[in-house]
Design a protein around this motif. Structure first.
Motif, PDB file in Angstrom:
ATOM      1  N   UNK A   1       0.716  -1.134   0.159  1.00  0.00           N
ATOM      2  CA  UNK A   1       0.010  -0.220  -0.097  1.00  0.00           C
ATOM      3  C   UNK A   1       0.679   1.163   0.136  1.00  0.00           C
ATOM      4  N   UNK A   2       0.240   2.294  -0.182  1.00  0.00           N
ATOM      5  CA  UNK A   2       0.884   3.480  -0.204  1.00  0.00           C
ATOM      6  C   UNK A   2       2.059   3.603  -1.085  1.00  0.00           C
ATOM      7  N   UNK A   3       2.228   2.918  -2.364  1.00  0.00           N
ATOM      8  CA  UNK A   3       3.504   2.889  -3.016  1.00  0.00           C
ATOM      9  C   UNK A   3       4.168   4.185  -3.695  1.00  0.00           C
ATOM     10  N   UNK A   4       5.415   4.007  -3.590  1.00  0.00           N
ATOM     11  CA  UNK A   4       6.064   5.225  -3.664  1.00  0.00           C
ATOM     12  C   UNK A   4       7.107   4.752  -4.928  1.00  0.00           C
ATOM     13  N   UNK A   5       7.406   5.697  -5.902  1.00  0.00           N
ATOM     14  CA  UNK A   5       8.368   5.403  -6.954  1.00  0.00           C
ATOM     15  C   UNK A   5       9.604   4.562  -6.797  1.00  0.00           C
ATOM     16  N   UNK A   6      10.081   4.996  -5.533  1.00  0.00           N
ATOM     17  CA  UNK A   6      11.381   4.109  -4.949  1.00  0.00           C
ATOM     18  C   UNK A   6      11.159   2.764  -4.655  1.00  0.00           C
ATOM     19  N   UNK A   7       9.588   2.288  -4.730  1.00  0.00           N
ATOM     20  CA  UNK A   7       9.504   0.920  -4.627  1.00  0.00           C
ATOM     21  C   UNK A   7       9.382   0.123  -6.197  1.00  0.00           C
ATOM     22  N   UNK A   8       9.883   1.173  -6.867  1.00  0.00           N
ATOM     23  CA  UNK A   8      10.026   0.411  -8.438  1.00  0.00           C
ATOM     24  C   UNK A   8      11.217  -0.647  -8.371  1.00  0.00           C
ATOM     25  N   UNK A   9      10.941  -1.953  -8.600  1.00  0.00           N
ATOM     26  CA  UNK A   9      11.718  -2.979  -8.695  1.00  0.00           C
ATOM     27  C   UNK A   9      11.140  -4.428  -9.093  1.00  0.00           C
ATOM     28  N   UNK A  10      12.123  -5.315  -9.314  1.00  0.00           N
ATOM     29  CA  UNK A  10      11.678  -6.627  -9.673  1.00  0.00           C
ATOM     30  C   UNK A  10      11.568  -7.316  -8.211  1.00  0.00           C
ATOM     31  N   UNK A  11      10.343  -7.755  -7.893  1.00  0.00           N
ATOM     32  CA  UNK A  11      10.353  -8.462  -6.520  1.00  0.00           C
ATOM     33  C   UNK A  11      10.189  -9.911  -6.899  1.00  0.00           C
ATOM     34  N   UNK A  12      11.103 -10.446  -5.997  1.00  0.00           N
ATOM     35  CA  UNK A  12      11.037 -12.069  -5.979  1.00  0.00           C
ATOM     36  C   UNK A  12      10.860 -12.684  -4.681  1.00  0.00           C
ATOM     37  N   UNK A  13      10.071 -13.743  -4.629  1.00  0.00           N
ATOM     38  CA  UNK A  13       9.930 -14.603  -3.535  1.00  0.00           C
ATOM     39  C   UNK A  13      10.918 -15.578  -3.251  1.00  0.00           C
ATOM     40  N   UNK A  14      11.383 -15.946  -2.128  1.00  0.00           N
ATOM     41  CA  UNK A  14      12.311 -16.969  -1.609  1.00  0.00           C
ATOM     42  C   UNK A  14      11.810 -17.805  -0.842  1.00  0.00           C
ATOM     43  N   UNK A  15      12.326 -19.005  -0.581  1.00  0.00           N
ATOM     44  CA  UNK A  15      11.949 -19.981   0.515  1.00  0.00           C
ATOM     45  C   UNK A  15      13.234 -20.752   1.125  1.00  0.00           C
TER      46      UNK A  15
ATOM     47  N   UNK B   1      15.785 -21.193  -2.234  1.00  0.00           N
ATOM     48  CA  UNK B   1      14.902 -21.225  -3.295  1.00  0.00           C
ATOM     49  C   UNK B   1      14.332 -20.028  -3.915  1.00  0.00           C
ATOM     50  N   UNK B   2      14.474 -19.742  -5.305  1.00  0.00           N
ATOM     51  CA  UNK B   2      14.089 -18.628  -5.602  1.00  0.00           C
ATOM     52  C   UNK B   2      13.071 -18.560  -6.681  1.00  0.00           C
ATOM     53  N   UNK B   3      11.897 -17.643  -6.846  1.00  0.00           N
ATOM     54  CA  UNK B   3      11.219 -17.579  -7.921  1.00  0.00           C
ATOM     55  C   UNK B   3      11.622 -16.572  -8.891  1.00  0.00           C
ATOM     56  N   UNK B   4      11.153 -16.331  -9.946  1.00  0.00           N
ATOM     57  CA  UNK B   4      11.591 -15.661 -11.082  1.00  0.00           C
ATOM     58  C   UNK B   4      11.361 -14.044 -11.102  1.00  0.00           C
ATOM     59  N   UNK B   5      10.705 -13.642 -10.224  1.00  0.00           N
ATOM     60  CA  UNK B   5      10.626 -12.344  -9.985  1.00  0.00           C
ATOM     61  C   UNK B   5       9.297 -11.629 -10.867  1.00  0.00           C
ATOM     62  N   UNK B   6       8.567 -10.646 -10.302  1.00  0.00           N
ATOM     63  CA  UNK B   6       7.684  -9.865 -10.946  1.00  0.00           C
ATOM     64  C   UNK B   6       7.899  -8.446 -10.826  1.00  0.00           C
ATOM     65  N   UNK B   7       7.652  -7.589 -11.904  1.00  0.00           N
ATOM     66  CA  UNK B   7       8.282  -6.191 -12.043  1.00  0.00           C
ATOM     67  C   UNK B   7       7.024  -5.445 -11.470  1.00  0.00           C
ATOM     68  N   UNK B   8       7.410  -4.528 -10.464  1.00  0.00           N
ATOM     69  CA  UNK B   8       6.566  -3.578  -9.927  1.00  0.00           C
ATOM     70  C   UNK B   8       6.895  -2.058 -10.474  1.00  0.00           C
ATOM     71  N   UNK B   9       6.115  -1.407 -11.015  1.00  0.00           N
ATOM     72  CA  UNK B   9       6.581   0.046 -11.484  1.00  0.00           C
ATOM     73  C   UNK B   9       5.606   1.077 -10.815  1.00  0.00           C
ATOM     74  N   UNK B  10       6.136   1.909 -10.206  1.00  0.00           N
ATOM     75  CA  UNK B  10       5.289   3.029  -9.469  1.00  0.00           C
ATOM     76  C   UNK B  10       5.626   4.259 -10.220  1.00  0.00           C
TER      77      UNK B  10
END
Length: 127
Positions: A83-97, A116-125
């Motif tokens: 929530x309350x996303x900021x431009x500086x939150x722009x990144x590729x987000x990856x989950x890990x286990x 273990x790592x997932x492939x990532x999903x891009x978030x652009x703010x």
């Protein structure tokens, strides 16, 4: 375990997104899960982590109060509500286990601790 993250996209500053990370396998409840992100030209950084049971969580200072990590062990899925996303939150987000012993109730903040790592999903703010 295989991880598949989704839910990224383009959002305006102040908006919200919910990322999901689905895990394969039948022992998801034995894994500590984490979210990390990597912005263009920067190193990957810790965002949030959740214990295997879901009772404990921890966040990077930069997202505390804005992001919420949760998990559904019945659905083998971990979420990151942003929530309350900021431009500086722009990144590729990856989950890990990382698999942990049954007695381990803690969390893990460091990427070197994850197996273990997932492939990532891009978030652009956008501003």
């Amino acid at each position: 375990v295989q991880l598949q993250a989704c839910g990224g996209g383009l959002v305006q500053a102040g908006g919200s997104l919910r990322l999901s990370c689905a895990a394969s396998g039948r022992t998801f409840s034995n894994y500590v899960m984490g979210w990390f992100r990597q912005a263009p030209g920067k190193e990957r950084e810790f965002v949030a982590t959740i214990s295997s049971s879901g009772r404990s969580t921890d966040y990077a200072d930069s997202v505390k109060g804005r992001f919420t990590i949760s998990r559904d062990n019945a659905e083998n899925t971990v979420y990151l509500q942003m929530n309350s996303l900021k431009p500086e939150d722009t990144a590729v987000y990856s989950c890990a286990a990382v698999r942990v012993p049954a007695y381990f109730s803690g969390i893990k903040r460091h990427e070197s601790e994850y197996e273990y790592w997932g492939q990532g999903t891009l978030v652009t703010v956008s501003s």
